[in-house]
Design a protein around this motif. Structure first.
Motif, PDB file in Angstrom:
ATOM      1  N   CYS A   1       1.386 -80.336  78.383  1.00  0.00           N
ATOM      2  CA  CYS A   1       2.040 -80.207  79.680  1.00  0.00           C
ATOM      3  C   CYS A   1       1.267 -81.045  80.703  1.00  0.00           C
ATOM      4  O   CYS A   1       0.036 -81.023  80.722  1.00  0.00           O
ATOM      5  CB  CYS A   1       2.078 -78.751  80.125  1.00  0.00           C
ATOM      6  SG  CYS A   1       3.007 -77.676  78.999  1.00  0.00           S
TER       7      CYS A   1
ATOM      8  N   THR B   1      10.227 -78.151  80.854  1.00  0.00           N
ATOM      9  CA  THR B   1       9.057 -77.330  81.163  1.00  0.00           C
ATOM     10  C   THR B   1       8.525 -76.574  79.953  1.00  0.00           C
ATOM     11  O   THR B   1       7.833 -75.568  80.112  1.00  0.00           O
ATOM     12  CB  THR B   1       9.386 -76.326  82.286  1.00  0.00           C
ATOM     13  OG1 THR B   1      10.493 -75.505  81.875  1.00  0.00           O
ATOM     14  CG2 THR B   1       9.761 -77.053  83.568  1.00  0.00           C
TER      15      THR B   1
ATOM     16  N   GLY C   1       0.683 -75.464  76.754  1.00  0.00           N
ATOM     17  CA  GLY C   1       1.697 -74.474  77.110  1.00  0.00           C
ATOM     18  C   GLY C   1       1.257 -73.079  76.711  1.00  0.00           C
ATOM     19  O   GLY C   1       0.302 -72.892  75.956  1.00  0.00           O
TER      20      GLY C   1
ATOM     21  N   TYR D   1       6.545 -81.073  80.371  1.00  0.00           N
ATOM     22  CA  TYR D   1       6.035 -81.418  79.052  1.00  0.00           C
ATOM     23  C   TYR D   1       6.091 -82.922  78.816  1.00  0.00           C
ATOM     24  O   TYR D   1       7.121 -83.570  79.008  1.00  0.00           O
ATOM     25  CB  TYR D   1       6.835 -80.708  77.961  1.00  0.00           C
ATOM     26  CG  TYR D   1       6.332 -80.994  76.569  1.00  0.00           C
ATOM     27  CD1 TYR D   1       5.029 -80.656  76.203  1.00  0.00           C
ATOM     28  CD2 TYR D   1       7.140 -81.625  75.634  1.00  0.00           C
ATOM     29  CE1 TYR D   1       4.552 -80.933  74.924  1.00  0.00           C
ATOM     30  CE2 TYR D   1       6.675 -81.891  74.350  1.00  0.00           C
ATOM     31  CZ  TYR D   1       5.375 -81.549  74.013  1.00  0.00           C
ATOM     32  OH  TYR D   1       4.904 -81.829  72.753  1.00  0.00           O
TER      33      TYR D   1
ATOM     34  N   CYS E   1       5.304 -74.401  79.870  1.00  0.00           N
ATOM     35  CA  CYS E   1       4.315 -75.059  80.727  1.00  0.00           C
ATOM     36  C   CYS E   1       4.060 -74.223  81.971  1.00  0.00           C
ATOM     37  O   CYS E   1       4.923 -73.459  82.425  1.00  0.00           O
ATOM     38  CB  CYS E   1       4.801 -76.449  81.139  1.00  0.00           C
ATOM     39  SG  CYS E   1       4.919 -77.640  79.784  1.00  0.00           S
TER      40      CYS E   1
END
Length: 288
Positions: free
Chosen positions: A161, A131, A34, A154, A148
């Protein structure tokens, strides 16, 4: 540490039966880390927000702040922060949303939580979205939010991610069921719905995430974390550096007990199998 070498990622490589390729190749295509996003204690207000008029019911005046139009701009229209379940104010959707306002670059870089409460060390999935995730350096600290990339969600088991669907779903608080609830996507985690005095039940509770740590799962029937011993010995507790597990045989079964290092300033070294004083703490003692 290189994330490609973690047991979680190796397990994922086996799941997808990856052959004739390196872990790094898979990480670069299927998985990605991320990107750190800004976490503010206060909302990011727009320099030139939209104004009430032309029949609007609400307008966004900040990344998380919405204005209710009870009249024209000549009257004092009330503003309020979006609820935790839909933390962003999205201009295109005309209200509070799970998706940040893409018309404002600063909002797309903002954390969905004003102040994520850390309960331990490590990565925690974002309870409101699939996310991103938070990284915590310790309990009672504010977590750093990592977003992400577009098209990724995720994966809390691989701790990265993932481009493919992970089956993740945002959490919703209800007053039904146990006080502590297991995180559906990964029973290593569990959560608590905290209703503050000004919260409406089932709508705007704070979701506090907890982790049982590596090698442990949450048992919803007992409301406790259970560590699985694979062999005799002592093993670090990943969510609390000051603690460790001692695994031993009892009545023909492997069982365990949680122990703490003698001093609160010590950490359990999983390689040396000893409680040690971290280098930073040792240097501070010499300087004092």
């Amino acid at each position: 540490m290189d994330p490609c070498g973690t047991p979680a990622v190796i397990e994922v490589l086996w799941k997808y039966r990856v052959v004739n390729t390196t872990a790094q190749d898979v990480i670069s295509s299927e998985f990605a880390p991320g990107v750190l996003r800004k976490t503010d204690e206060n909302d990011i207000l727009y320099p030139n927000p939209a104004t009430c008029g032309n029949g609007q019911i609400t307008v966004c005046v900040g990344c998380r702040t919405i204005k209710v139009c009870i009249g024209s701009e000549n009257v004092q229209n009330p503003t309020q922060t979006c609820p935790k379940s839909t933390p962003y104010c999205n201009s295109s959707e005309g209200g509070c949303s799970m998706v940040p306002d893409d018309s404002q670059e600063t909002c797309s870089q903002a954390s969905p939580e004003l102040n994520f409460r850390c309960t331990g060390v490590g990565k925690y999935p974002d309870p409101h979205s699939c996310t991103g995730y938070y990284y915590c350096e310790g309990a009672e600290q504010t977590g750093d939010f990592y977003k992400c990339q577009s098209g990724y969600t995720y994966n809390s088991k691989a701790e990265m991610c993932q481009r493919a669907s992970t089956g993740c779903k945002p959490l919703n608080c209800t007053t039904d069921g146990p006080i502590l609830k297991v995180y559906p996507s990964n029973n290593k985690f569990f959560y608590y719905c905290w209703y503050e005095e000004d919260d409406d039940a089932d709508t705007d509770a704070s979701i506090i995430m907890f982790s049982c740590g590596d090698g442990s799962t949450f048992d919803s029937s007992t409301g406790k974390c259970v560590y699985k011993c694979l062999r005799e010995g002592t093993y670090a507790k990943s969510t609390n550096p000051n603690m460790y597990y001692q695994c031993y045989w009892l009545n023909g079964k492997l069982t365990y007990i949680e122990r703490s290092c003698p001093l609160a300033s010590q950490e359990f070294d999983d390689k040396k199998k000893l409680c040690v004083t971290p280098v930073g703490n040792a240097r501070r003692k010499l300087l004092n």
